[in-house]
Motif scaffolding. Structure first.
Motif, PDB file in Angstrom:
ATOM      1  N   ALA A   7       0.829  -1.205   0.000  1.00 52.93           N
ATOM      2  CA  ALA A   7       0.000   0.000   0.000  1.00 52.93           C
ATOM      3  C   ALA A   7       0.865   1.257   0.000  1.00 52.93           C
ATOM      4  O   ALA A   7       0.523   2.258  -0.660  1.00 52.93           O
ATOM      5  N   LEU A   8       1.974   1.231   0.716  1.00 51.77           N
ATOM      6  CA  LEU A   8       2.872   2.385   0.707  1.00 51.77           C
ATOM      7  C   LEU A   8       3.447   2.616  -0.687  1.00 51.77           C
ATOM      8  O   LEU A   8       3.548   3.757  -1.156  1.00 51.77           O
ATOM      9  N   LEU A   9       3.814   1.537  -1.358  1.00 51.92           N
ATOM     10  CA  LEU A   9       4.340   1.669  -2.712  1.00 51.92           C
ATOM     11  C   LEU A   9       3.285   2.202  -3.671  1.00 51.92           C
ATOM     12  O   LEU A   9       3.579   3.014  -4.563  1.00 51.92           O
ATOM     13  N   GLN A  10       2.064   1.772  -3.496  1.00 49.01           N
ATOM     14  CA  GLN A  10       0.983   2.259  -4.353  1.00 49.01           C
ATOM     15  C   GLN A  10       0.751   3.755  -4.142  1.00 49.01           C
ATOM     16  O   GLN A  10       0.457   4.482  -5.095  1.00 49.01           O
ATOM     17  N   ARG A  11       0.920   4.211  -2.896  1.00 49.48           N
ATOM     18  CA  ARG A  11       0.747   5.625  -2.600  1.00 49.48           C
ATOM     19  C   ARG A  11       1.909   6.449  -3.160  1.00 49.48           C
ATOM     20  O   ARG A  11       1.770   7.624  -3.464  1.00 49.48           O
ATOM     21  N   GLY A  12       3.102   5.826  -3.220  1.00 49.63           N
ATOM     22  CA  GLY A  12       4.290   6.530  -3.712  1.00 49.63           C
ATOM     23  C   GLY A  12       4.933   7.430  -2.678  1.00 49.63           C
ATOM     24  O   GLY A  12       5.826   8.224  -2.997  1.00 49.63           O
ATOM     25  N   ARG A  13       4.555   7.298  -1.427  1.00 52.18           N
ATOM     26  CA  ARG A  13       5.134   8.093  -0.347  1.00 52.18           C
ATOM     27  C   ARG A  13       4.752   7.420   0.972  1.00 52.18           C
ATOM     28  O   ARG A  13       3.810   6.633   1.024  1.00 52.18           O
ATOM     29  N   GLY A  14       5.477   7.758   2.019  1.00 53.59           N
ATOM     30  CA  GLY A  14       5.168   7.187   3.326  1.00 53.59           C
ATOM     31  C   GLY A  14       6.429   6.836   4.075  1.00 53.59           C
ATOM     32  O   GLY A  14       7.545   7.208   3.681  1.00 53.59           O
ATOM     33  N   GLY A  15       6.264   6.123   5.189  1.00 58.33           N
ATOM     34  CA  GLY A  15       7.419   5.805   6.004  1.00 58.33           C
ATOM     35  C   GLY A  15       7.198   4.596   6.891  1.00 58.33           C
ATOM     36  O   GLY A  15       6.066   4.180   7.143  1.00 58.33           O
ATOM     37  N   ILE A  16       8.311   4.048   7.349  1.00 61.09           N
ATOM     38  CA  ILE A  16       8.324   2.928   8.290  1.00 61.09           C
ATOM     39  C   ILE A  16       9.348   3.246   9.372  1.00 61.09           C
ATOM     40  O   ILE A  16      10.499   3.594   9.053  1.00 61.09           O
ATOM     41  N   ILE A  17       8.946   3.142  10.624  1.00 60.74           N
ATOM     42  CA  ILE A  17       9.865   3.264  11.749  1.00 60.74           C
ATOM     43  C   ILE A  17       9.871   1.940  12.490  1.00 60.74           C
ATOM     44  O   ILE A  17       8.818   1.434  12.882  1.00 60.74           O
ATOM     45  N   LEU A  18      11.056   1.367  12.665  1.00 59.05           N
ATOM     46  CA  LEU A  18      11.233   0.135  13.417  1.00 59.05           C
ATOM     47  C   LEU A  18      11.995   0.481  14.692  1.00 59.05           C
ATOM     48  O   LEU A  18      13.160   0.900  14.617  1.00 59.05           O
ATOM     49  N   THR A  19      11.363   0.346  15.848  1.00 57.99           N
ATOM     50  CA  THR A  19      12.072   0.654  17.087  1.00 57.99           C
ATOM     51  C   THR A  19      13.042  -0.471  17.404  1.00 57.99           C
ATOM     52  O   THR A  19      12.655  -1.596  17.697  1.00 57.99           O
ATOM     53  N   SER A  20      14.322  -0.150  17.321  1.00 56.64           N
ATOM     54  CA  SER A  20      15.399  -1.079  17.622  1.00 56.64           C
ATOM     55  C   SER A  20      16.019  -0.670  18.951  1.00 56.64           C
ATOM     56  O   SER A  20      15.308  -0.342  19.898  1.00 56.64           O
ATOM     57  N   LEU A  34      13.359   3.927   8.829  1.00 54.62           N
ATOM     58  CA  LEU A  34      14.280   4.282   9.901  1.00 54.62           C
ATOM     59  C   LEU A  34      14.260   3.210  10.980  1.00 54.62           C
ATOM     60  O   LEU A  34      13.206   2.887  11.533  1.00 54.62           O
ATOM     61  N   ALA A  35      15.428   2.648  11.271  1.00 54.61           N
ATOM     62  CA  ALA A  35      15.593   1.804  12.448  1.00 54.61           C
ATOM     63  C   ALA A  35      16.031   2.722  13.575  1.00 54.61           C
ATOM     64  O   ALA A  35      17.151   3.240  13.579  1.00 54.61           O
ATOM     65  N   LEU A  36      15.139   2.958  14.517  1.00 57.84           N
ATOM     66  CA  LEU A  36      15.380   3.875  15.635  1.00 57.84           C
ATOM     67  C   LEU A  36      16.097   3.123  16.747  1.00 57.84           C
ATOM     68  O   LEU A  36      15.608   2.088  17.223  1.00 57.84           O
ATOM     69  N   CYS A  37      17.227   3.649  17.191  1.00 60.85           N
ATOM     70  CA  CYS A  37      18.038   2.976  18.215  1.00 60.85           C
ATOM     71  C   CYS A  37      18.159   3.849  19.457  1.00 60.85           C
ATOM     72  O   CYS A  37      19.102   4.642  19.584  1.00 60.85           O
ATOM     73  N   LYS A  87      11.654  13.551  13.570  1.00 66.54           N
ATOM     74  CA  LYS A  87      12.472  14.610  12.964  1.00 66.54           C
ATOM     75  C   LYS A  87      13.487  14.029  11.986  1.00 66.54           C
ATOM     76  O   LYS A  87      13.801  14.642  10.959  1.00 66.54           O
ATOM     77  N   HIS A  88      13.997  12.831  12.296  1.00 67.78           N
ATOM     78  CA  HIS A  88      15.058  12.228  11.482  1.00 67.78           C
ATOM     79  C   HIS A  88      14.558  11.067  10.630  1.00 67.78           C
ATOM     80  O   HIS A  88      15.367  10.260  10.162  1.00 67.78           O
ATOM     81  N   LEU A  89      13.266  11.005  10.403  1.00 66.61           N
ATOM     82  CA  LEU A  89      12.694   9.888   9.653  1.00 66.61           C
ATOM     83  C   LEU A  89      13.296   9.743   8.261  1.00 66.61           C
ATOM     84  O   LEU A  89      13.452   8.624   7.756  1.00 66.61           O
ATOM     85  N   ASP A  90      13.655  10.851   7.651  1.00 61.24           N
ATOM     86  CA  ASP A  90      14.233  10.764   6.309  1.00 61.24           C
ATOM     87  C   ASP A  90      15.759  10.689   6.338  1.00 61.24           C
ATOM     88  O   ASP A  90      16.417  10.851   5.311  1.00 61.24           O
TER      89      ASP A  90
END
Length: 270
Positions: free
Chosen positions: A132-145, A185-188, A222-225
């Motif tokens: 679905a994100l690819l179909q939208r052509g924009r978006g984000g994923i944050i994985l809390t590490s 973003l893998a958030l550490c 703030k640092h997602l990109d």
């Protein structure tokens, strides 16, 4: 609510797992303030309901709930169904837990649950929502590490290994998706002021440089990109820069001595 630059890129709705406390709850507050509708996921339905009412009243956003335990493999299907009517532009896979102490003392059932929550759930959750994100052509994923994902951590073997998995997953997905407009973003974080420490038998007073969950969540957004991997907090960055700059055997011995001195006497008293 008027669309802003954040919701234009990552909205109109966000999914947050582990939303009933800690960093997940902080993500929910930060995203609601930015105008995102929310799908909040956690085990504790009473906490989710209270949080949803608070966010809807304060920010005028829509909040849907999915009360599931990510230790159960069928939880991903329940989350997917709960999201069917929503345009999810940001997936925050935050739920997780740790085990502290000698590896041989870990309960096998708890280790299996840790792998399911910390590794399998993010793996399958991202696989479900990426199309679905690819179909939208924009978006984000944050994985809390965690900063523990950068190297083995004595007396935290299972947790550190699970977070190494998340760092690798985040880097892999960033390489796949960044050219197609999806930020990963893998958030550490390092030590964060959540209830997790008490659950693992750790006195928060013994931890230095502890960060507030809200600070960690805000830094992540703030640092997602700036993916694929981001260490929250300058002190955490400096500490792991120093550790990773040492010969690995020396770094492991130093950590083992420090953790042994704090953790094991407390375990013996329990």
């Amino acid at each position: 609510m008027k669309e802003n630059a954040f919701t234009a890129r990552y909205g109109p709705a966000a999914l947050v797992t582990g939303a009933s406390s800690g960093i997940g709850q902080a993500f929910a507050h930060s995203l609601a303030e930015r105008g995102c509708d929310l799908l909040l996921v956690a085990r504790r339905g009473d906490r989710l309901q209270a949080l949803a009412a608070q966010l809807a009243s304060a920010h005028g956003v829509g909040v849907a709930l999915c009360c599931v335990d990510l230790a159960h493999p069928d939880a991903i299907e329940a989350i997917t169904k709960a999201a069917e009517a929503m345009d999810i532009g940001l997936v925050v896979s935050n739920a997780g837990f740790g085990l502290k102490g000698p590896h041989q003392d870990n309960d096998p059932a708890q280790m299996t649950a840790l792998l399911q929550v910390n590794c399998a759930a993010p793996l399958h959750l991202t696989q479900r929502f990426i199309p679905a994100l690819l179909q939208r052509g924009r978006g984000g994923i944050i994985l809390t590490s965690s900063v523990e994902g950068f190297m083995g951590i004595p007396f935290s073997a299972a947790y550190a290994a699970s977070k190494a998995f998340i760092n690798s997953l985040g880097e892999s997905l960033w390489g796949e998706l960044q050219p197609q407009g999806i930020d990963v973003l893998a958030l550490c974080p390092g030590s964060t002021d959540t209830e997790a420490h008490a659950l693992q038998g750790i006195d928060p007073a013994t931890l230095e440089g502890m960060m507030a969950p809200r600070e960690v969540a805000e830094l992540a957004l703030k640092h997602l990109d700036d993916g694929p991997v981001y260490i929250a907090g300058e002190q955490n960055q400096a500490m792991f820069d120093a550790l990773l700059g040492m010969p690995r055997r020396d770094a492991l011995r130093q950590m083992a001595d420090n953790i042994r001195a704090v953790l094991l006497p407390r375990k013996a008293q329990q």
